[in-house]
Design a protein around this motif. Structure first.
Motif, PDB file in Angstrom:
ATOM      1  N   HIS A 254      39.784  32.532  61.014  1.00 28.73           N
ATOM      2  CA  HIS A 254      39.875  32.565  59.555  1.00 28.73           C
ATOM      3  C   HIS A 254      40.084  31.127  59.089  1.00 28.73           C
ATOM      4  O   HIS A 254      41.070  30.490  59.471  1.00 28.73           O
ATOM      5  CB  HIS A 254      41.059  33.446  59.167  1.00 28.73           C
ATOM      6  CG  HIS A 254      41.188  33.715  57.704  1.00 28.73           C
ATOM      7  ND1 HIS A 254      41.211  32.707  56.744  1.00 28.73           N
ATOM      8  CD2 HIS A 254      41.327  34.881  57.010  1.00 28.73           C
ATOM      9  CE1 HIS A 254      41.355  33.245  55.548  1.00 28.73           C
ATOM     10  NE2 HIS A 254      41.413  34.559  55.680  1.00 28.73           N
ATOM     11  N   PRO A 255      39.197  30.579  58.263  1.00 28.00           N
ATOM     12  CA  PRO A 255      39.303  29.156  57.919  1.00 28.00           C
ATOM     13  C   PRO A 255      40.552  28.794  57.122  1.00 28.00           C
ATOM     14  O   PRO A 255      40.956  27.629  57.107  1.00 28.00           O
ATOM     15  CB  PRO A 255      38.032  28.882  57.107  1.00 28.00           C
ATOM     16  CG  PRO A 255      37.605  30.216  56.607  1.00 28.00           C
ATOM     17  CD  PRO A 255      38.012  31.207  57.644  1.00 28.00           C
ATOM     18  N   GLY A 256      41.181  29.774  56.481  1.00 31.32           N
ATOM     19  CA  GLY A 256      42.371  29.484  55.697  1.00 31.32           C
ATOM     20  C   GLY A 256      43.670  29.852  56.372  1.00 31.32           C
ATOM     21  O   GLY A 256      44.752  29.521  55.852  1.00 31.32           O
ATOM     22  N   ASP A 315      33.150  32.995  56.523  1.00 34.55           N
ATOM     23  CA  ASP A 315      32.944  32.108  55.380  1.00 34.55           C
ATOM     24  C   ASP A 315      34.298  31.636  54.863  1.00 34.55           C
ATOM     25  O   ASP A 315      35.356  32.020  55.379  1.00 34.55           O
ATOM     26  CB  ASP A 315      32.099  32.790  54.295  1.00 34.55           C
ATOM     27  CG  ASP A 315      32.783  33.984  53.636  1.00 34.55           C
ATOM     28  OD1 ASP A 315      34.018  33.998  53.524  1.00 34.55           O
ATOM     29  OD2 ASP A 315      32.060  34.926  53.214  1.00 34.55           O
ATOM     30  N   ASP A 316      34.288  30.796  53.812  1.00 36.34           N
ATOM     31  CA  ASP A 316      35.530  30.232  53.296  1.00 36.34           C
ATOM     32  C   ASP A 316      35.902  30.803  51.931  1.00 36.34           C
ATOM     33  O   ASP A 316      36.628  30.173  51.157  1.00 36.34           O
ATOM     34  CB  ASP A 316      35.449  28.711  53.233  1.00 36.34           C
ATOM     35  CG  ASP A 316      34.297  28.210  52.375  1.00 36.34           C
ATOM     36  OD1 ASP A 316      33.579  29.057  51.789  1.00 36.34           O
ATOM     37  OD2 ASP A 316      34.108  26.990  52.294  1.00 36.34           O
ATOM     38  N   ASP A 318      37.579  33.863  49.384  1.00 39.42           N
ATOM     39  CA  ASP A 318      38.841  34.598  49.345  1.00 39.42           C
ATOM     40  C   ASP A 318      38.588  35.957  48.677  1.00 39.42           C
ATOM     41  O   ASP A 318      38.290  36.008  47.489  1.00 39.42           O
ATOM     42  CB  ASP A 318      39.891  33.808  48.561  1.00 39.42           C
ATOM     43  CG  ASP A 318      41.265  34.467  48.587  1.00 39.42           C
ATOM     44  OD1 ASP A 318      41.474  35.360  49.444  1.00 39.42           O
ATOM     45  OD2 ASP A 318      42.122  34.094  47.760  1.00 39.42           O
ATOM     46  N   CYS A 320      38.311  36.292  52.960  1.00 43.21           N
ATOM     47  CA  CYS A 320      37.369  35.731  53.924  1.00 43.21           C
ATOM     48  C   CYS A 320      36.319  36.768  54.330  1.00 43.21           C
ATOM     49  O   CYS A 320      36.636  37.932  54.568  1.00 43.21           O
ATOM     50  CB  CYS A 320      38.165  35.263  55.137  1.00 43.21           C
ATOM     51  SG  CYS A 320      37.191  34.842  56.579  1.00 43.21           S
TER      52      CYS A 320
END
Length: 357
Positions: A254-256, A315-316, A318, A320
């Protein structure tokens, strides 16, 4: 580009899917580069309209293709990374991975036979990184069932002199000086197929991923187990417990949220399909301390398919989005962090890679 774009590389060409920000409905075009295996894609961090593709054809061989318009059109580049004649097997079997430095000025390529190369001119020419290609531990590297490849390359976005590579079968290597020197980075990782259970190098690592916002956090999926590093690959902690098996290819982050990781387990080296024929995505939200199946909407039986190492991405947005493609040519998407899934494409050729932009 659309609000969300998916590049889907297959055994017969590249497909592009696009959606608005809601990611509920997708349009698809392609195949681009028809007849070529599209093994990997790299989007320039500095300019998302520039995309590089690693392509292979049974007759025409391995090439790098480039698009400067976000994937509308593609051009084959004349140069391809390969070992100098006479140094080792110099026949280029495949380009397995392409990566770019944070500013987009340097490209990296990993190939089969295993080797690392760089380009400073947009893939017009390539130079061998002999500090890794001729590493003193190279005699511990050997072909794996999927080939003899350098298949994972990650550059630290905060400190570009930190570079990580994964080799099958050779293990993970780490450079802290921009590639001038390299160290094996496999401490704590099992290698059940080797006489020494915890060797310095020679591991069959299937995929390596780095968290973009916390680059010292890496995950790796190996022939034996799933692992996490909290210190830039200096050491590894096994996080396999809670998964239905220790084999697999597809793992992504998860990119965040550095503690959230997605993985698709497989049954083992002999069958190499999802465990028990049940297509399941397992999610950990505590850095691998525990795992849960998050598979609502996926086939629950008789799904004897494989998800390859580069066929899963996030993807980035919200929340995700999570995406993966199967060896049967089906593409699945979740727009709620694996809470639920929908099939967004089917009956494509064998899916080799998925890249979310």
């Amino acid at each position: 580009m659309a609000a969300q774009t998916l590049f889907v590389g297959t055994q017969k060409g590249l497909f592009r899917l696009r959606s608005d920000a809601d990611r509920a409905h997708w349009s698809m075009d392609g195949p681009h580069m028809p007849g070529y295996e599209i093994i990997h894609l790299c989007v320039s961090p500095a300019d998302p309209s520039i995309v590089y593709a690693a392509a292979r054809h049974s007759v025409w061989g391995a090439h790098v293709y480039r698009s400067t318009d976000g994937g509308d059109s593609w051009d084959a580049l004349e140069a391809a990374p390969h070992h100098p004649p006479g140094t080792r097997p110099s026949s280029l079997k495949a380009i397995w991975f392409l990566a770019a430095s944070p500013d987009g000025t340097r490209l990296y390529a990993g190939i089969d036979p295993a080797g690392l190369f760089t380009s400073e001119d947009g893939a017009a020419s390539w130079a061998a990184v002999e500090s890794l290609n001729d590493h003193p531990t190279r005699d511990t590297w050997e072909p794996a069932k999927g080939g003899f490849s350098l298949h994972s390359i990650y550059v630290d976005p905060r400190e570009p002199s930190n570079v990580y590579c994964g080799i099958s079968a050779g293990g993970v290597y780490r450079s802290t000086d921009g590639g001038a020197s390299w160290s094996p980075a496999n401490q704590g990782v099992r290698a059940e197929n080797l006489p020494n259970r915890y060797p310095e190098s020679g591991h069959n690592v299937h995929r390596l991923v780095m968290h973009p916002g916390r680059p010292e956090r890496l995950y790796r999926q190996c022939y034996n187990g799933t692992y996490r590093s909290d210190d830039g690959a200096r050491s590894w902690t096994e996080i396999t417990e809670g998964l239905p098996g220790d084999f697999g290819y597809a793992i992504t982050v998860h990119p965040g949220e550095p503690d959230t990781v997605f993985q698709i387990p497989e049954s083992g080296a002999h069958l190499r399909t999802v465990v028990d024929g049940r297509l399941r995505v397992f999610v950990s939200r505590d850095a691998g301390a525990s795992w849960a199946s998050c598979s609502d909407g996926l086939p629950r039986e008789n799904a004897w398919i494989t998800v390859l190492r580069e066929a899963m991405d996030t993807d980035d947005q919200d929340p995700c989005g999570v995406y993966f493609g199967t060896s049967g040519g089906h593409l699945f998407a979740s727009r709620d962090e694996a809470g639920s899934w929908q099939q967004v494409a089917g009956y494509l050729p064998r899916i080799l890679c998925v890249r979310a932009v």
